[in-house]
Design a protein around this motif. Structure first.
Motif, PDB file in Angstrom:
ATOM      1  N   GLN A 174       2.857 -18.591 -82.308  1.00  0.00           N
ATOM      2  CA  GLN A 174       1.585 -18.065 -81.827  1.00  0.00           C
ATOM      3  C   GLN A 174       0.412 -18.860 -82.402  1.00  0.00           C
ATOM      4  N   MET A 175       0.503 -19.239 -83.669  1.00  0.00           N
ATOM      5  CA  MET A 175      -0.565 -20.014 -84.304  1.00  0.00           C
ATOM      6  C   MET A 175      -0.661 -21.411 -83.700  1.00  0.00           C
ATOM      7  N   ARG A 176       0.482 -22.007 -83.424  1.00  0.00           N
ATOM      8  CA  ARG A 176       0.481 -23.335 -82.808  1.00  0.00           C
ATOM      9  C   ARG A 176      -0.178 -23.299 -81.430  1.00  0.00           C
ATOM     10  N   ASP A 177       0.146 -22.271 -80.661  1.00  0.00           N
ATOM     11  CA  ASP A 177      -0.450 -22.166 -79.323  1.00  0.00           C
ATOM     12  C   ASP A 177      -1.943 -21.909 -79.400  1.00  0.00           C
ATOM     13  N   ALA A 178      -2.355 -21.074 -80.375  1.00  0.00           N
ATOM     14  CA  ALA A 178      -3.780 -20.781 -80.515  1.00  0.00           C
ATOM     15  C   ALA A 178      -4.555 -22.030 -80.924  1.00  0.00           C
ATOM     16  N   ALA A 179      -4.023 -22.797 -81.890  1.00  0.00           N
ATOM     17  CA  ALA A 179      -4.705 -24.019 -82.328  1.00  0.00           C
ATOM     18  C   ALA A 179      -4.741 -25.057 -81.218  1.00  0.00           C
ATOM     19  N   ASN A 180      -3.684 -25.128 -80.427  1.00  0.00           N
ATOM     20  CA  ASN A 180      -3.644 -26.088 -79.310  1.00  0.00           C
ATOM     21  C   ASN A 180      -4.726 -25.816 -78.279  1.00  0.00           C
ATOM     22  N   ALA A 181      -5.179 -24.561 -78.211  1.00  0.00           N
ATOM     23  CA  ALA A 181      -6.219 -24.225 -77.246  1.00  0.00           C
ATOM     24  C   ALA A 181      -7.521 -24.956 -77.538  1.00  0.00           C
ATOM     25  N   LEU A 182      -7.753 -25.310 -78.835  1.00  0.00           N
ATOM     26  CA  LEU A 182      -8.999 -26.000 -79.189  1.00  0.00           C
ATOM     27  C   LEU A 182      -8.805 -27.486 -79.425  1.00  0.00           C
ATOM     28  N   VAL A 183      -7.550 -27.918 -79.571  1.00  0.00           N
ATOM     29  CA  VAL A 183      -7.287 -29.343 -79.752  1.00  0.00           C
ATOM     30  C   VAL A 183      -7.450 -30.048 -78.408  1.00  0.00           C
ATOM     31  N   GLY A 184      -8.283 -31.123 -78.395  1.00  0.00           N
ATOM     32  CA  GLY A 184      -8.486 -31.866 -77.152  1.00  0.00           C
ATOM     33  C   GLY A 184      -9.318 -31.121 -76.122  1.00  0.00           C
ATOM     34  N   LEU A 185     -10.164 -30.195 -76.571  1.00  0.00           N
ATOM     35  CA  LEU A 185     -11.005 -29.421 -75.653  1.00  0.00           C
ATOM     36  C   LEU A 185     -12.208 -30.264 -75.244  1.00  0.00           C
ATOM     37  N   ASP A 186     -12.240 -30.707 -73.988  1.00  0.00           N
ATOM     38  CA  ASP A 186     -13.294 -31.605 -73.510  1.00  0.00           C
ATOM     39  C   ASP A 186     -14.465 -30.822 -72.926  1.00  0.00           C
ATOM     40  N   VAL A 187     -15.672 -31.407 -73.105  1.00  0.00           N
ATOM     41  CA  VAL A 187     -16.897 -30.820 -72.557  1.00  0.00           C
ATOM     42  C   VAL A 187     -17.008 -31.199 -71.081  1.00  0.00           C
ATOM     43  N   LEU A 188     -17.161 -30.181 -70.241  1.00  0.00           N
ATOM     44  CA  LEU A 188     -17.319 -30.429 -68.806  1.00  0.00           C
ATOM     45  C   LEU A 188     -18.784 -30.439 -68.375  1.00  0.00           C
ATOM     46  N   ASP A 189     -19.612 -29.658 -69.091  1.00  0.00           N
ATOM     47  CA  ASP A 189     -21.017 -29.563 -68.719  1.00  0.00           C
ATOM     48  C   ASP A 189     -21.799 -28.981 -69.886  1.00  0.00           C
ATOM     49  N   VAL A 190     -23.128 -29.237 -69.874  1.00  0.00           N
ATOM     50  CA  VAL A 190     -24.033 -28.654 -70.869  1.00  0.00           C
ATOM     51  C   VAL A 190     -25.163 -27.977 -70.083  1.00  0.00           C
ATOM     52  N   PRO A 191     -24.948 -26.710 -69.693  1.00  0.00           N
ATOM     53  CA  PRO A 191     -25.929 -26.076 -68.816  1.00  0.00           C
ATOM     54  C   PRO A 191     -27.281 -25.779 -69.465  1.00  0.00           C
ATOM     55  N   THR A 192     -27.336 -25.563 -70.781  1.00  0.00           N
ATOM     56  CA  THR A 192     -28.604 -25.220 -71.426  1.00  0.00           C
ATOM     57  C   THR A 192     -28.506 -25.451 -72.925  1.00  0.00           C
ATOM     58  N   ASP A 193     -29.698 -25.612 -73.520  1.00  0.00           N
ATOM     59  CA  ASP A 193     -29.783 -25.588 -74.974  1.00  0.00           C
ATOM     60  C   ASP A 193     -30.861 -24.619 -75.421  1.00  0.00           C
ATOM     61  N   ASN A 194     -31.205 -23.674 -74.524  1.00  0.00           N
ATOM     62  CA  ASN A 194     -32.247 -22.692 -74.782  1.00  0.00           C
ATOM     63  C   ASN A 194     -31.622 -21.438 -75.366  1.00  0.00           C
TER      64      ASN A 194
ATOM     65  N   VAL B  14     -19.118 -21.785 -73.972  1.00  0.00           N
ATOM     66  CA  VAL B  14     -18.835 -21.763 -75.404  1.00  0.00           C
ATOM     67  C   VAL B  14     -20.015 -22.382 -76.148  1.00  0.00           C
ATOM     68  N   ARG B  15     -20.079 -22.059 -77.421  1.00  0.00           N
ATOM     69  CA  ARG B  15     -21.157 -22.620 -78.248  1.00  0.00           C
ATOM     70  C   ARG B  15     -20.664 -22.741 -79.675  1.00  0.00           C
ATOM     71  N   LYS B  16     -21.100 -23.802 -80.344  1.00  0.00           N
ATOM     72  CA  LYS B  16     -20.788 -23.946 -81.755  1.00  0.00           C
ATOM     73  C   LYS B  16     -21.752 -23.091 -82.569  1.00  0.00           C
ATOM     74  N   PRO B  17     -21.242 -22.372 -83.622  1.00  0.00           N
ATOM     75  CA  PRO B  17     -22.124 -21.525 -84.436  1.00  0.00           C
ATOM     76  C   PRO B  17     -23.262 -22.349 -85.042  1.00  0.00           C
ATOM     77  N   GLY B  18     -24.494 -21.790 -84.990  1.00  0.00           N
ATOM     78  CA  GLY B  18     -25.656 -22.446 -85.585  1.00  0.00           C
ATOM     79  C   GLY B  18     -26.271 -23.509 -84.706  1.00  0.00           C
ATOM     80  N   GLN B  19     -25.740 -23.745 -83.499  1.00  0.00           N
ATOM     81  CA  GLN B  19     -26.295 -24.750 -82.595  1.00  0.00           C
ATOM     82  C   GLN B  19     -26.707 -24.082 -81.290  1.00  0.00           C
ATOM     83  N   ASP B  20     -27.723 -24.660 -80.648  1.00  0.00           N
ATOM     84  CA  ASP B  20     -28.266 -24.053 -79.434  1.00  0.00           C
ATOM     85  C   ASP B  20     -27.558 -24.463 -78.151  1.00  0.00           C
ATOM     86  N   PRO B  21     -27.083 -25.711 -77.998  1.00  0.00           N
ATOM     87  CA  PRO B  21     -26.502 -26.108 -76.707  1.00  0.00           C
ATOM     88  C   PRO B  21     -25.282 -25.246 -76.344  1.00  0.00           C
ATOM     89  N   VAL B  22     -25.197 -24.934 -75.066  1.00  0.00           N
ATOM     90  CA  VAL B  22     -24.061 -24.186 -74.514  1.00  0.00           C
ATOM     91  C   VAL B  22     -23.239 -25.161 -73.680  1.00  0.00           C
TER      92      VAL B  22
END
Length: 687
Positions: free
Chosen positions: A99-119, A175-183
């Motif tokens: 279960q941990m391997r599958d959960a970590a794999n969900a974020l490994v190689g996660l590519d950005v498709l778009d940046v709709p806002t930073d507001n 999705v958003r990184k904690p402490g950062q504005d871009p989505v």
């Protein structure tokens, strides 16, 4: 320095100052990806997180909007033992490798498709508000899930706030990184990022199979803790044996309703009364598939066998917490050791491996306060009449080894002397076993009786033997009759020839005369005839008589003698001569004393090894059962388990449900009597 140079220097300084001013006055941003956020599209969101196996912990924080509370769910790998646990559940063991391997794999190689806002003002609408308790109030909306992976050194590998799905784009979320504005928009399967307890544990609590269950014992009683002390009602105990799919009743005992501490009475059950196999099969299937939905840690001082140590008796808070969940500590041991009574009875199941599982049923989950020790109710409110759909119930589990499943094997005696060796070689037959025919005259066949000769008294002959002797082989009988007739005719012809004086007596005639003489019926010599001619007639009659006597004296006839001889030879061969000559065994060969001693030593060694093998097999099986029980208790010892009420209803069988009543109604002996006996246990809550 001329004016031109001075002017150039001035302008150079002005440009540098302008650049500095521009940088300083540029809108502040905590975006790690720099000012041009469009450059991150198509790149990994966490470029340094490449190996999911480096993740040693996962923490997921969610926000309860109605209550304004945060819920933390954490899975962590112990650095020393290498075992996964769930700290948010008191350190309960987790089945988290895959279960941990599958959960970590969900974020490994996660590519950005778009940046709709930073507001920041768009965060709530996209569901990516960070779950920070100091910034939130009950009723706040748009709060996302904060997912954080760390390595064994507690360095953050990836941290992400997961928000809403993108409308019209299946599988894409904000999705958003904690402490950062871009989505960011990413394609994320967040199924492994579950906070459901059951997704991270081994759900099969008992890890046994229904086909391995051989014995079941039900103890149907109710216990509760009130202001006057402990109230106890005992209904019945039953012991059941299971052989494949067949159930049998071992013992049924009932208790005096007015005195639950009195010895129970053994109930006599009609042999024709059938057990309720459907209910009992449902029970064992429920044990096989027993799943739990939550756990709580037990108070300190309760051992794996659910007995309390000396310090526990003085811990009123721990006793109250235990009783609040339906497990009441009372001094029941021989030396007033504290043991546990359950609010709703017990069930015991023993497997063919000799491991006995003991299940104790407590209160409905929710009566006790899970966080503060449970002082909101007592076990009396846990009666079946108060149960509603969807509730759960507390359960405690322990195991012991049933040593009666490992009886000491029957060992073969080892001979110590030559006399004992001889007795082992030639064992005496059992008292109830008949002696062999040759040693038992009563069973020996009667000897053959010779054929009774003509004139012999019938009283001196065995009728059965006479019948047997008078019944020769069919072929021999015919041959004898034909031979008798030929000899008679020949004798008559010879006597007639003598009378006419044609020739001397032939050998057959002499033989006939001799036989006749032997029989005592000899007549005058041939030729002594009456001159009147009567002699011929008389002589012929006498010859016929002599021939008949000769035939009668031949006992048996030639054919009969041959058949009887063959039959006698055949019987003698069967009784005295084996078909093949057997090889001589050791008893036929005279052993020296030295050889006997050597054989005694060999027999002693052989029997000793056989006995040791039996003992070792028992020891290994018993040791395996103990190891299994210890491993199970290591899992069960520290926990209350919470099971669905539907599962509990299959494990609890009332007295009236025990037998197949075929539609017949009977009173419910498990009902609570009006005057329930109250037992006082000084020194415990409620006294």
């Amino acid at each position: 320095m001329n004016e031109t140079q001075k002017t150039g220097i001035f302008w150079g300084v002005a440009v540098v100052v302008a650049l500095i001013a521009a940088i300083v006055s540029w809108p502040s941003s905590n975006n790690d990806d720099g000012g041009n956020i469009g450059n991150v599209i198509g790149t990994p969101l966490f470029s340094e997180f490449k190996d999911p196996l480096t993740a040693a912990s996962l923490k997921i924080v969610t926000f309860n909007e109605a209550q304004g509370e945060l819920k933390n769910f954490e899975v962590r790998k112990d650095a020393e033992s290498g075992l996964w646990t769930i700290p948010s559940k008191g350190g309960y063991p987790a089945d988290a490798i895959e279960q941990m391997r599958d959960a970590a794999n969900a974020l490994v190689g996660l590519d950005v498709l778009d940046v709709p806002t930073d507001n920041p003002e768009d965060h709530a609408g996209m569901g990516v508000v960070e779950p920070k308790l100091e910034d939130l109030e009950p009723g706040d909306e748009g709060v996302g899930r904060l997912v954080t992976f760390k390595d064994s050194s507690q360095k953050v590998l990836a941290s992400l706030i997961v928000g809403n799905e993108v409308k019209g784009q299946a599988g894409q979320v904000y999705v958003r990184k904690p402490g950062q504005d871009p989505v960011y928009v990413v394609k994320l399967d967040d199924t492994p990022l579950s906070t459901e307890f059951q997704e991270w544990i081994e759900e099969d609590l008992l890890q046994l199979s229904s086909i391995d269950i051989e014995n079941v014992e039900l103890k149907d009683y109710n216990a509760s803790l009130g202001l006057q002390g402990v109230s106890l009602t005992k209904n019945y105990d039953v012991e059941l044996a299971k052989d494949g799919t067949t159930w049998s009743l071992t013992a049924l005992k009932e208790y005096d309703k007015t005195n639950p501490l009195a010895e129970p009475t053994l109930v006599s059950v009609d042999p024709d009364k059938e057990l309720n196999s459907q209910k009992l099969n449902d029970l064992t299937n429920a044990l096989d598939d027993l799943k739990f939905v939550d756990v709580n840690r037990k108070p300190e001082g309760i051992s794996a066998n659910l007995k309390a140590d000396k310090d526990f008796a003085a811990d009123q808070e721990a006793a109250t917490q235990l009783a609040g969940r339906g497990f009441i500590p009372v001094p029941l041991g021989p030396n007033r050791e504290i043991e546990i009574l359950s609010a709703n009875g017990e069930l015991t199941a023993t497997t063919k491996e000799g491991v006995k599982y003991i299940l104790r049923f407590g209160n409905i989950s929710g009566i006790a306060d899970d966080d503060k020790g449970g002082d909101k109710g007592d076990a009396s409110s846990a009666d079946e009449g108060d149960v509603t759909g969807g509730v759960n119930r507390y359960l405690m589990v322990s195991t012991v080894v049933d040593e009666s499943m490992f009886p000491v094997p029957e060992l073969k005696p080892i001979p110590q002397t030559l006399e004992e060796l001889d007795a082992l070689d030639n064992p005496a037959p059992p008292a109830d076993e008949p002696l062999p025919t040759e040693l038992n005259p009563a069973e020996a066949p009667a000897p053959a009786t010779p054929e009774m000769k003509e004139g012999e008294s019938e009283a001196g002959a065995d009728p059965s033997a006479t019948d047997d002797a008078a019944t020769p082989k069919e072929d021999g009988e015919k041959e004898g009759d034909e031979k008798k007739e030929a000899e008679t005719e020949k004798a008559v012809e010879e006597v007639t020839a003598e009378q006419d004086g044609e020739a001397e007596s032939s050998e057959p005639a002499e033989s006939a005369d001799s036989d006749a003489a032997d029989s005592g019926d000899a007549e005058p010599a041939s030729g002594e005839t009456d001159a009147s001619g009567e002699g011929e007639s008389t002589t012929v009659g006498e010859a016929q008589e002599a021939a008949d006597e000769q035939a009668a004296d031949e006992s048996p006839a030639d054919g009969d003698e041959k058949a009887a001889s063959e039959s006698a030879d055949s019987k003698a061969a069967e009784t005295t001569a084996p078909a093949e000559k057997p090889e001589p065994d050791s008893s036929d060969v005279k052993e020296t004393e030295e050889e006997k001693l050597e054989r005694l030593a060999a027999v002693q060694e052989k029997i000793t090894k056989e006995n040791e093998r039996k003992l070792e097999e028992r020891k290994e099986n018993l040791q395996q059962a103990r190891l299994t029980s210890q491993a199970l208790n290591a899992r069960f010892a520290d926990w209350y388990y919470v099971i669905p009420e539907a599962t509990y209803s299959k494990l609890r069988i009332s007295r009236e449900e025990l037998f197949d009543t075929s539609g017949q109604s009977s009173p419910n002996p498990a009902a609570m009597p009006p005057g329930m006996q109250n037992m006082q246990f000084p020194g415990f809550p409620g006294n």
